[in-house]
Scaffold this active site. Structure first.
Site, short mmCIF file in Angstrom:
data_model
loop_
_atom_site.label_atom_id
_atom_site.label_comp_id
_atom_site.label_asym_id
_atom_site.label_seq_id
_atom_site.Cartn_x
_atom_site.Cartn_y
_atom_site.Cartn_z
N SER A 158 -45.00 -55.27 59.52
CA SER A 158 -45.49 -56.42 60.25
C SER A 158 -44.63 -56.84 61.42
CB SER A 158 -45.62 -57.61 59.30
OG SER A 158 -44.35 -58.04 58.84
N SER A 202 -41.69 -53.93 56.23
CA SER A 202 -41.96 -54.46 57.56
C SER A 202 -40.80 -54.40 58.54
CB SER A 202 -42.42 -55.91 57.47
OG SER A 202 -43.77 -55.94 57.15
N LYS A 216 -38.43 -63.05 65.30
CA LYS A 216 -39.79 -62.89 64.76
C LYS A 216 -40.41 -64.26 64.53
CE LYS A 216 -42.20 -60.46 60.94
NZ LYS A 216 -42.06 -59.64 59.71
N1 GLN Z 1 -47.20 -53.55 55.03
C1 GLN Z 1 -46.89 -54.25 53.83
C2 GLN Z 1 -47.92 -55.31 53.59
O1 GLN Z 1 -48.87 -55.32 54.28
C3 GLN Z 1 -45.52 -54.85 53.91
C4 GLN Z 1 -45.47 -56.00 54.83
C5 GLN Z 1 -44.12 -56.62 54.88
O2 GLN Z 1 -43.13 -55.99 54.52
N2 GLN Z 1 -44.10 -57.88 55.30
O3 GLN Z 1 -47.81 -56.11 52.72
#
Ligand code: GLN
Length: 497
Positions: free
Chosen positions: A164, A188, A78
């Site tokens: 994400s 995410s 990532k």
């Molecule tokens: N979707 C969540 C957010 O927008 C979690 C994102 C994540 O786990 N990095 O913060």
């Protein structure tokens, strides 16, 4: 034609050891797959030369009988993990020219175990999002297509892979990499794993070092693996985890062999079903699949127990105070002086303002504003301090529940993947994607998603297992049983061919 892209990590390691095939052949195949899968936009930066060089070194170690634990396994990283000498963008324009001089600890652990990294994967900007649509490097397309009444076959709209870690999930599901790194702050890893029919583990907070991972919300961020099987995730976690003196929040605890959770029966294991995860509006297919999951585990010998996590409904609003607060503080470092983009301006303040105005996207700006507000004098007690108190209550709920059970079973996400054009326009609606994943994040607990079935629209659905703190092994044990019972063999429409 690719020959080796269907292999799991465990199968590839076995083939290497038996000298059935060599890392350089397998990695070359995955580089071909990377090219075929370019339309999905999974990568921000491809690194085929590095991957091939790593594979050649792996070939030599297998020949010499000195192979490392994940020697020659093609993975992808990532683009939130700093990579030495390789651009690391965090999905943001503000870091488009940032080339770190160091490798993240997790990345280094994997490199030291012999993996070949194929490149840096697309993600929501600074990991803020649930659909990989806030990236400055474009949307990622899920390799899955909808079938049935909603959009038969090729008429399916382009779907999001979740976020994400959208690039991570999409490339692993599409057989472009055997596994990938991800990070999970509020879901995410788990939500994209559910959307794309693969396995993803968010370890206990502190299990994997955050050093060299671009920070979003430091009290929640946790690296973890994506792969197509529970076993492969356990193998990756064995290497990724470990105490790190460079991260003061990394846990001083021994890394067990997570594969010990595999191949055990679950007789007598107590599985908790949290009542509050079944709100009245829960999608009926997801509710039915959850019941089925519980029945599978019961048939395999587990005891199913209903438990209560009374503060569940406060988890999401609490997260959306704490995560933006920490993000506003972490992202203050992007001022145009030290990293990446610098915009011109008539004086220093103007340089700061122009750099941040041009460098950050809308969602990141929204969160910085919310975070700055909840931390400001006069509002700190009303929002931030209160949120911290509620967070403690959420953690206590889990402590109570785990007096009665060993692992919790719940849905991972409230829906299947949605289309690029069907995405919610209201940010709060997008935030609801994480309603089932955020509570475990708030409590720092290990949690994972296992593909459990297909919805009527032909898209995968995952089920979530939540474990006790630092008891990933029991969670993996239940996950392996769930995986075996679910027998999920469906594959996406777009795959390396
Ligand atoms: N979707 C969540 C957010 O927008 C979690 C994102 C994540 O786990 N990095 O913060």
């Amino acid at each position: 034609m690719t020959t080796f892209t269907h292999l799991t990590i465990a199968q590839a390691l076995k083939g290497y050891r038996n000298k059935d095939f060599k890392p350089s052949e397998v990695v070359a195949d995955h580089i071909k797959a990377t090219e075929q899968l370019r339309p999905l936009n999974c990568y921000i930066t491809e690194t085929p030369e590095q991957a091939l060089a790593a594979a050649k070194a792996s070939d030599a170690r297998y020949a010499a009988g000195t192979a490392l634990p994940l020697d020659g396994i093609p993975l992808a990283n990532k683009d939130l993990f700093c990579s030495k000498g390789i651009r690391t963008t965090a999905g943001s324009k503000i870091l488009e020219n940032f080339v770190p001089t160091y490798e993240s600890t997790v990345g280094q652990n994997l490199l030291d175990a012999g993996v070949a990294f194929l490149g840096k994967l697309n993600l929501d900007e600074f990991a803020m999002g649930s659909a990989n649509i806030t990236s400055a490097y474009g949307y990622v397309e899920s390799p899955w297509k909808r079938t049935g009444a909603e959009g038969a076959g090729h008429n399916s709209p382009k779907l999001v892979p979740g976020g994400s870690s959208g690039g991570s999930a999409a490339i692993v599901a599409a057989r472009g990499a055997m596994g990938a790194t991800g990070t999970d702050t509020g879901g995410s890893i788990r939500q994209p794993a559910s959307f794309t029919g693969i396995v993803g583990i968010k370890p206990t907070y502190g299990r994997c070092s955050r050093w060299g991972v671009v920070a979003f919300a430091s009290s929640l961020d946790q690296p973890g693996p994506f792969a197509r099987t529970v076993e492969d995730c356990a193998l990756m976690l064995n290497t990724m985890a470990g105490e790190d003196p460079k991260d003061s929040t990394s846990a001083r605890i021994e890394t067990p062999d997570f594969t010990r959770g595999l191949g055990q029966d679950i007789k007598g294991l107590r599985i908790g079903i949290p009542r509050e995860y079944r709100p009245s509006g829960l999608n009926s297919e997801i509710s039915a699949l959850w019941d089925k999951g519980a029945a599978w585990l019961r048939d395999a010998g587990a005891e199913i127990i209903e438990v209560s996590l009374p503060h569940t409904e406060y988890a999401l609003p609490t997260y959306y105070i704490i995560a933006p607060a920490e993000c506003s503080s972490n992202l203050a470092r992007y001022d145009g002086m030290r990293y990446g983009l610098r915009a011109e301006g008539k004086d220093l303040t103007a340089v700061y303002e122009n750099t941040r105005a041009q460098g950050f996207g809308r969602e990141v700006k929204r969160r910085i504003m919310i975070g700055t507000y909840v931390l400001s004098a006069g509002y700190y007690d009303a929002y931030y301090r209160k949120a911290q108190r509620v967070r403690a209550l959420i953690a206590r709920d889990f402590d109570e529940a785990f007096k009665k059970c060993d692992v919790l079973l719940a849905p991972t996400a409230p829906s299947t993947a949605f289309g690029w054009e069907e995405k919610p326009t209201d940010p709060v609606e997008m935030y609801l994607n994480d309603a089932f994943t955020i509570p475990a994040s708030m409590a720092g607990l290990p949690a994972m998603s296992v593909p459990a079935g297909l919805a009527a629209n032909g898209l995968p659905l995952g089920l979530q297992l939540i474990g006790k703190s630092f008891d990933e092994i029991t969670m993996i044990r239940a996950a392996a049983a769930l995986e075996a019972a679910a027998g999920f063999t469906a594959t996406p429409t777009i795959m390396a061919a």
